[in-house]
Design an enzyme around this catalytic site. Structure first.
Site, PDB file in Angstrom:
ATOM      1  N   ASP A  31      35.414  -9.214  24.589  1.00  0.00           N
ATOM      2  CA  ASP A  31      34.797 -10.196  23.522  1.00  0.00           C
ATOM      3  C   ASP A  31      34.411 -11.220  24.550  1.00  0.00           C
ATOM      4  O   ASP A  31      35.046 -11.539  25.412  1.00  0.00           O
ATOM      5  CB  ASP A  31      35.400 -10.569  22.483  1.00  0.00           C
ATOM      6  CG  ASP A  31      34.547 -11.172  21.300  1.00  0.00           C
ATOM      7  OD1 ASP A  31      33.261 -11.104  21.492  1.00  0.00           O
ATOM      8  OD2 ASP A  31      34.902 -11.391  20.317  1.00  0.00           O
ATOM      9  N   ASN A  79      28.141  -3.371  15.276  1.00  0.00           N
ATOM     10  CA  ASN A  79      27.309  -3.811  15.996  1.00  0.00           C
ATOM     11  C   ASN A  79      25.796  -3.534  16.063  1.00  0.00           C
ATOM     12  O   ASN A  79      24.900  -4.279  16.541  1.00  0.00           O
ATOM     13  CB  ASN A  79      27.587  -3.699  17.834  1.00  0.00           C
ATOM     14  CG  ASN A  79      28.918  -4.264  18.375  1.00  0.00           C
ATOM     15  OD1 ASN A  79      29.726  -3.676  18.995  1.00  0.00           O
ATOM     16  ND2 ASN A  79      29.232  -5.362  17.582  1.00  0.00           N
TER      17      ASN A  79
HETATM   18  C1  IPE Z   1      31.587  -8.321  23.545  1.00  0.00           C
HETATM   19  O1  IPE Z   1      30.887  -9.591  24.020  1.00  0.00           O
HETATM   20  C2  IPE Z   1      30.786  -7.175  24.040  1.00  0.00           C
HETATM   21  C3  IPE Z   1      30.422  -6.023  23.098  1.00  0.00           C
HETATM   22  C4  IPE Z   1      30.625  -6.200  21.658  1.00  0.00           C
HETATM   23  C5  IPE Z   1      29.513  -5.005  23.159  1.00  0.00           C
HETATM   24  P1  IPE Z   1      29.830 -10.051  22.700  1.00  0.00           P
HETATM   25  O2  IPE Z   1      28.540  -9.568  22.915  1.00  0.00           O
HETATM   26  O3  IPE Z   1      30.399  -9.645  21.521  1.00  0.00           O
HETATM   27  O4  IPE Z   1      30.110 -11.545  22.984  1.00  0.00           O
HETATM   28  P2  IPE Z   1      30.011 -12.822  22.106  1.00  0.00           P
HETATM   29  O5  IPE Z   1      31.289 -12.678  21.117  1.00  0.00           O
HETATM   30  O6  IPE Z   1      28.895 -13.002  21.206  1.00  0.00           O
HETATM   31  O7  IPE Z   1      30.276 -13.745  23.043  1.00  0.00           O
HETATM   32 MG    MG Z   2      31.781 -10.897  20.232  1.00  0.00          MG
END
Ligand code: IPE
Ligand code: MG
Length: 253
Positions: A31, A79
């Site tokens: 994350d 996601n």
């Molecule tokens: C994690 O980083 C990667 C994935 C979930 C693919 P994020 O994209 O969630 O990064 P933040 O939480 O917005 O900073």
């Molecule tokens: Mg994240």
């Protein structure tokens, strides 16, 4: 000996990582890619690109430590709520990553599979996942498991559905359903449960990741964003794990 050969017992003890206090299976909630990029005035996708290097590092170190399994949460079933352009770039990056790292999977003798729903994933990602699984066939080393389009509640519901149809087809009777029968119908059937879950970017939650499987896992949260999570941070988490007293509901022996 190659610089990236498995650690000798001597090297392990120098690192403070003795084999008997080592987890069998470490699962990562990666994350903070977006936050890392934005804090540097870069587009979020740069965080994902840089994060891929951390993924490579933890896989390499897990293999050198001869862990049984490492699982990476790459894309959750939640996601899909993200903007279409970020999703498209993320999936493209995943596809490129699978191609680029395939030789590494073979060279390191990694076993390989994915958990999560294939439905909804682009053709290209599925093709490269299958090609890597194919290339890894017959490998015997550390198991690399990628959670892609994965959500734990969905996985549990799928397992319940499989059990229901097995009951309907008289393959099992309702009274025989126990934890073993249930676990055998999860995506993770046959895998050891994670002993340690490492999450980055300081978030204190499990976000629908391996809910059944992490019942007794130790949790480690790093304040660092995933792209800046380094080898020393990984080893510190492993040392902390080794120092914990795990009782599994019992009392100290
Ligand atoms: C994690 O980083 C990667 C994935 C979930 C693919 P994020 O994209 O969630 O990064 P933040 O939480 O917005 O900073
Ligand atoms: Mg994240």
């Amino acid at each position: 000996m190659a610089a990236d050969a498995p650690y000798t017992p001597h090297e392990r003890s120098e690192l403070g990582l003795t084999a008997d206090r080592s987890p069998r299976h470490v699962a990562f909630i990666m994350d903070g890619n977006g936050r890392w990029a934005v804090s540097r005035g870069e587009p979020r996708i740069e965080g994902h690109r840089e994060g891929a290097k951390t993924a490579r590092m933890v896989i390499e170190e897990s293999a050198r430590l001869e862990l049984e399994q490492v699982t990476l949460f790459c894309l959750s079933s939640e996601n899909w709520k993200r903007p279409a352009d970020e999703l498209q770039m993320l999936l493209r990056l995943l596809e490129e990553y699978l191609i680029r790292e395939r030789d590494e999977v073979v060279r390191r003798n990694l076993r390989f599979s994915m958990i999560g729903r294939r439905e909804g994933l682009p053709e290209g990602v599925l093709r490269e996942l299958d090609a890597t699984a194919d290339a890894a066939k017959g490998n015997t080393g550390t198991y690399l498991c990628l959670a892609i389009n994965y959500g734990s509640r969905g996985e549990i519901v799928d397992a319940a559905r499989r059990l229901a149809s097995d009951v309907a087809a008289s393959r099992i009777i309702a009274d025989e359903i126990d934890e073993t029968a249930f676990a055998a119908r999860l995506d993770t059937a046959g895998m050891p449960d994670p002993d340690l879950v490492i999450r980055t970017a300081g978030e204190m939650r499990v976000s629908n990741f391996l809910l059944w499987q992490i019942s007794y896992a130790e949790l480690h949260v790093s304040p660092k964003c995933w792209p800046e999570f380094g080898r020393d941070d990984y080893f510190a988490a492993l040392r902390e794990f080794g120092a914990r007293d795990r009782r599994f509901g019992g009392i100290k022996s």
